[in-house]
Motif scaffolding. Structure first.
Motif, mmCIF file in Angstrom:
data_model
loop_
_atom_site.group_PDB
_atom_site.id
_atom_site.type_symbol
_atom_site.label_atom_id
_atom_site.label_comp_id
_atom_site.label_asym_id
_atom_site.label_seq_id
_atom_site.Cartn_x
_atom_site.Cartn_y
_atom_site.Cartn_z
ATOM 1 N N ALA A 89 -36.436 -7.162 13.235
ATOM 2 C CA ALA A 89 -35.398 -6.637 12.342
ATOM 3 C C ALA A 89 -34.408 -5.746 13.070
ATOM 4 O O ALA A 89 -33.221 -5.740 12.748
ATOM 5 N N LEU A 90 -34.866 -4.994 14.039
ATOM 6 C CA LEU A 90 -34.000 -4.046 14.731
ATOM 7 C C LEU A 90 -33.243 -4.670 15.889
ATOM 8 O O LEU A 90 -32.088 -4.335 16.128
ATOM 9 N N TYR A 99 -18.244 -4.969 15.077
ATOM 10 C CA TYR A 99 -19.029 -5.957 14.358
ATOM 11 C C TYR A 99 -20.310 -6.297 15.108
ATOM 12 O O TYR A 99 -21.384 -6.411 14.537
ATOM 13 N N ARG A 100 -20.199 -6.479 16.411
ATOM 14 C CA ARG A 100 -21.325 -6.982 17.189
ATOM 15 C C ARG A 100 -22.315 -5.876 17.588
ATOM 16 O O ARG A 100 -23.254 -6.135 18.341
ATOM 17 N N GLU A 101 -22.116 -4.644 17.094
ATOM 18 C CA GLU A 101 -23.127 -3.608 17.308
ATOM 19 C C GLU A 101 -24.438 -3.970 16.620
ATOM 20 O O GLU A 101 -25.514 -3.595 17.083
ATOM 21 N N ASN A 102 -24.350 -4.680 15.516
ATOM 22 C CA ASN A 102 -25.536 -5.152 14.814
ATOM 23 C C ASN A 102 -26.043 -6.399 15.529
ATOM 24 O O ASN A 102 -25.341 -7.403 15.606
ATOM 25 N N PRO A 103 -27.268 -6.369 16.084
ATOM 26 C CA PRO A 103 -27.762 -7.531 16.831
ATOM 27 C C PRO A 103 -27.908 -8.784 15.986
ATOM 28 O O PRO A 103 -28.036 -9.885 16.528
ATOM 29 N N THR A 128 -29.719 6.954 17.211
ATOM 30 C CA THR A 128 -29.832 5.689 17.938
ATOM 31 C C THR A 128 -31.254 5.544 18.469
ATOM 32 O O THR A 128 -31.982 6.517 18.624
ATOM 33 N N TYR A 129 -31.629 4.293 18.741
ATOM 34 C CA TYR A 129 -32.892 3.991 19.396
ATOM 35 C C TYR A 129 -32.613 3.113 20.610
ATOM 36 O O TYR A 129 -31.739 2.242 20.579
ATOM 37 N N GLU A 130 -33.343 3.358 21.668
ATOM 38 C CA GLU A 130 -33.205 2.558 22.872
ATOM 39 C C GLU A 130 -34.334 1.535 22.924
ATOM 40 O O GLU A 130 -35.513 1.897 22.953
ATOM 41 N N ILE A 163 -29.760 0.550 19.639
ATOM 42 C CA ILE A 163 -29.757 0.260 18.208
ATOM 43 C C ILE A 163 -29.183 1.470 17.482
ATOM 44 O O ILE A 163 -29.624 2.602 17.687
ATOM 45 N N TYR A 164 -28.190 1.243 16.623
ATOM 46 C CA TYR A 164 -27.529 2.318 15.887
ATOM 47 C C TYR A 164 -28.064 2.368 14.457
ATOM 48 O O TYR A 164 -28.150 1.353 13.778
ATOM 49 N N ILE A 165 -28.440 3.578 14.021
ATOM 50 C CA ILE A 165 -28.864 3.803 12.633
ATOM 51 C C ILE A 165 -27.685 4.436 11.901
ATOM 52 O O ILE A 165 -27.327 5.588 12.129
ATOM 53 N N LEU A 166 -27.076 3.660 11.015
ATOM 54 C CA LEU A 166 -25.841 4.081 10.354
ATOM 55 C C LEU A 166 -26.066 5.310 9.480
ATOM 56 O O LEU A 166 -27.021 5.377 8.719
#
Length: 804
Positions: free
Chosen positions: A401-402, A497-501, A586-588, A594-597
């Motif tokens: 999911a992430l 847009y592409r920040e979300n994998p 964020t998570y690495e 990974i960005y948590i909005l």
């Protein structure tokens, strides 16, 4: 002798029913003592002990067991006579005083009192006043709170018979995550001082914040709305509170600090995101001194039930009341974590906080997060759980999911969206995307994909490598080469847009196979990229992209100069993009971020300089681009928008212009029941103009806006029968505007299907979301250029939409 034999036979044939179990509060799972328990139409009554346990024996045919207690709704349970069973009963609190209040005629003094409280909200909310300074300790605990009911009942029954059971027995709980955070608070900021996750799995927090929501939820009932898991809920102290709540002045009581008013509140519509509960007001300052609030079980919210929030305040020497403690509990149904022992698992989230501000000492919590379990016991259970099937399942869910990747030992399979796609050029294409992970190489990654097309029997591929440079700050260099087909309007600078994998910006399994659609507008490209990214601080990061891309002409992307066909052109460019955020988490994940909005804006500024080679000529150009996006929750819904603007300096081939992303079908529709259903690439998409055709417009100066407004059932909650479906209102507005100079045609002729934006392109949508918790449908109208050939002014769009 005959009489004795008769009585003996009757006694032998009598059936004894034995019921043992525990009675809990459904809101926070605490045991309830002194609950009266008896079989219907019988006089024998037993009561639960301090830990909520009971045992009752009965010889007879009655099958209805009744549970009753002051302040709780009566509950009945059907038991088969003659059996020995174990049960767990959960009872819901009942506000009997409130029901009486609603039928008392005359003036309601609570309305006038609440009006005065609202007028003094700003003065009494000490946490918003200049100079406020405090410390807080927050503890978060997540348990798998329900295990297999049969196993639990038998276990309780066996241990009750032995007399050695306790509700604090740690073997009855399965902790998934525990953390303790310390913060420094001011009136404008909240800074984390320390964090301890004990033996919680490394990526458990990722899973929880992806599926449970932001664990550091801030609650302030003085605000018009409080936000839990991104959902705005109307506060009883809100300025519009009278429209959502009924109030009743229940009592006035004397405390050591003076007289206080007790007010009961009840939502006018149980479907609204508003609470039932009680609050206490200081009679002198009209400040909040305590509040207990519970969200109704019928509220329009997904996956969550038994949400309960409480806060207590204490007075300072200057008579200001400051928050001393805070507690939030909720339950969530999670089928994703099901296994043989937990067929219908339920996650129990408990968050508690204690505050220290100047005169007051920080009250150290006893059991962890004010639960029934101490810190040592929970930590030991986390250690034991670290390699169980349950946690392995949780880790897999979090990873996919992430990151969009599936862990497979020392390599990951992914991005999963690249596994397959369907197009007119290639037919069905199957890909194998692989990349190494940190178990093979901590500071580096090698990956790529290869795919075979069943129609044209070609193999397309991509290869990449990344390496993290030594040092405290994250600095990563990368290199990649790709030979593949892409959408003709693929935008290399769509960084937001592409920040979300799980959003590729290209044709993939989600936009073709899952939508039962074959992509028709692709062209071949060869891409060579070198990247370097650098973190300036926790909120600012920059990435440099060096590109050498060759684009090839075909029927979907024709290239002509003065009517003469051109086979391809080469673009070389250097793009520097800087991203600005504000306290964004964020998570690495190895070398992937990974960005948590959150609810603050994110900005992006990019500069590009480059050249293109075409017809043995090389010319330069420049680009200036900016974008902003933000998720804005408010009391009755939320707004999400993305806005961007930019300009191009110099003349460029038309594929390098700003091309608003259109829909695969553009103005064409497939018909069902005589309704033009605009399915397009991916159905409805937030990031596309859903009634615009591919490459319908181009611009060298542009401003684009895409926005969605979702309400929490403001209208749907009022409609009889419909309100039980938990539907929500969905509105969208999109606009594209810009200019296009004809001078670019000196490089490449514009295709016949592309033109400039002579006036703003606009489309609006109205629909409903949360259909079966996962679907959304919109009626979308195109407002401009509706008379053009091949376009539809209206269409129905569907898509997936999952939220709380």
């Amino acid at each position: 002798m005959l009489i004795i034999m008769l009585f003996a036979s009757l006694f032998a044939s009598a059936q004894e029913t034995v019921v043992v179990g525990q009675v809990l509060n459904i809101a926070d799972k605490t045991p309830i003592s002194s609950v009266n328990i008896h079989f219907k139409n019988t006089e024998k009554v037993v009561q639960t002990n301090e830990e909520g346990y009971f045992l009752i024996r009965y010889t007879g045919k009655e099958s209805i067991l009744i549970f009753s207690s002051v302040g709780y709704k009566k509950q009945e349970l059907k038991i088969k006579p003659g059996q020995s069973v174990g049960v767990q009963v959960e009872m819901r609190e009942e506000n009997t005083l409130l029901r009486e209040a609603l039928v008392i005629p005359g003036v309601n003094p609570a309305i006038d009192l609440m009006k005065k409280v609202r007028l003094l909200k700003r003065e009494n909310d000490v946490s918003r006043q200049k100079g406020f300074n405090a410390e807080s300790t927050e503890q978060n605990l997540v348990l798998l709170s329900k295990i297999n009911q049969r196993t639990l009942s038998k276990r309780i029954f066996d241990q009750l018979k032995k007399g050695n059971i306790s509700h604090t027995d740690s073997s009855l709980v399965i902790p998934l995550y525990m953390a303790e955070n310390k913060y420094q608070l001011t009136n404008i900021d909240k800074k984390q001082v320390s964090k301890n996750i004990f033996s919680s799995p490394e990526n458990a927090e990722r899973l929880l914040e992806k599926f449970v929501g932001e664990m550091t939820t801030e609650l302030n009932f003085y605000d018009n709305a409080i936000f839990v898991l991104g959902k705005g809920m109307i506060s009883p102290l809100a300025n519009v509170g009278n429209a959502y709540y009924d109030y009743y002045l229940a009592d006035s009581v004397k405390r050591k600090t003076g007289k206080q008013y007790e007010i009961h509140f009840h939502t006018k519509n149980p479907k609204n995101l508003a609470f039932n509960g009680k609050l206490w007001i200081d009679s002198t300052t009209l400040a909040l001194t305590r509040i207990e609030a519970e969200l109704p079980s019928k509220a329009n919210i997904n996956f969550i039930h038994n949400l309960h929030i409480s806060e207590t305040f204490v007075p300072l020497a200057n008579k200001n009341w400051v928050r001393q403690s805070e507690e939030m509990t909720l339950n969530m149904n999670y089928e994703l974590l099901a296994d043989s022992l937990h067929p219908r698992p339920e996650i129990f989230v408990k968050r508690s906080a204690t505050y220290h501000s100047g005169e007051l000492n920080l009250k150290e919590p006893g059991n962890f997060a004010r639960s029934n379990y101490d810190q040592t016991t929970l930590n030991e259970k986390l250690n034991d759980l670290s390699n169980t099937a349950l946690l392995r399942t949780a880790k897999l869910i979090a990873e996919v999911a992430l990151t969009g990747n599936i862990p497979a030992g020392k390599v990951d399979i992914g991005n999963i969206l690249q596994l397959a796609r369907l197009s007119d050029i290639e037919g069905l294409r199957l890909n194998l995307p692989l990349k190494t992970n940190e178990t093979l190489w901590k500071d580096g990654m090698i990956g790529g994909y290869a795919g075979y097309a069943t129609k044209n029997h070609t193999i397309k591929y991509s290869a990449e490598g990344k390496y993290k440079l030594p040092g405290e700050k994250k600095r990563v260099v990368g290199i990649s080469y790709t030979d593949d087909y892409r959408r003709i309007d693929y935008n290399y600078n769509n960084f937001m847009y592409r920040e979300n994998p799980l959003i590729t910006g290209d044709e993939d399994i989600s936009t073709t196979l899952l939508m039962l659609w074959s992509a028709s507008k692709l062209n071949r490209r060869k891409e060579f990229n070198v990247t370097f990214s650098n973190d300036w601080n926790s909120d600012i990061e920059s990435t440099l992209y060096l590109r050498a891309n060759t684009m090839y002409a075909n029927g979907s992307l024709p290239m002509q100069t003065n009517g003469i066909n051109i086979s391809s052109f080469l673009q070389r460019s250097a793009t520097l993009n800087t991203r600005f955020s504000f306290d964004e988490k964020t998570y690495e994940n190895h070398l992937q971020r990974i960005y948590i909005l959150n609810n603050r804006p994110v900005l992006s500024v990019a500069l590009e300089g480059g050249e293109y080679s075409l017809n043995n000529k090389t010319k330069g150009y420049g680009k200036l681009m900016g974008a902003i996006k933000q998720y804005v929750p408010f009391d009755i819904g939320n707004l999400y928008y993305v806005a961007e603007a930019g300009c191009i300096i110099g003349n460029v081939p038309y594929p390098l212009l700003e091309i608003p992303s259109g829909s695969e079908l553009g103005g064409y529709g497939i018909y069902k029941m005589n309704i033009p259903v605009q399915t397009g690439s991916g159905g409805y998409s937030m990031y596309q103009y859903n009634m615009m055709k591919y490459m319908e417009y181009g611009a060298d100066k542009y401003v684009n806006l895409q926005s969605e407004l979702t309400l929490n059932g403001l209208i749907m909650n009022q409609i009889p029968l419909i309100k039980y479906l938990n539907l929500r209102e969905l509105f969208s507005f999109k606009m594209a505007y810009g200019s296009l100079s004809n001078s670019h045609q000196s490089v490449l002729d514009y295709p016949i299907f592309m033109q400039g934006l002579r006036k703003p392109y606009m489309e609006v949508g109205v629909g409903i979301t949360n259909i079966l918790h996962i679907f959304a449908i919109q009626s979308v109208w195109r407002l401009t250029d509706t008379n053009k050939s091949g376009v539809f002014p209206w269409g129905i769009r569907t898509g997936l939409s999952i939220s709380f």
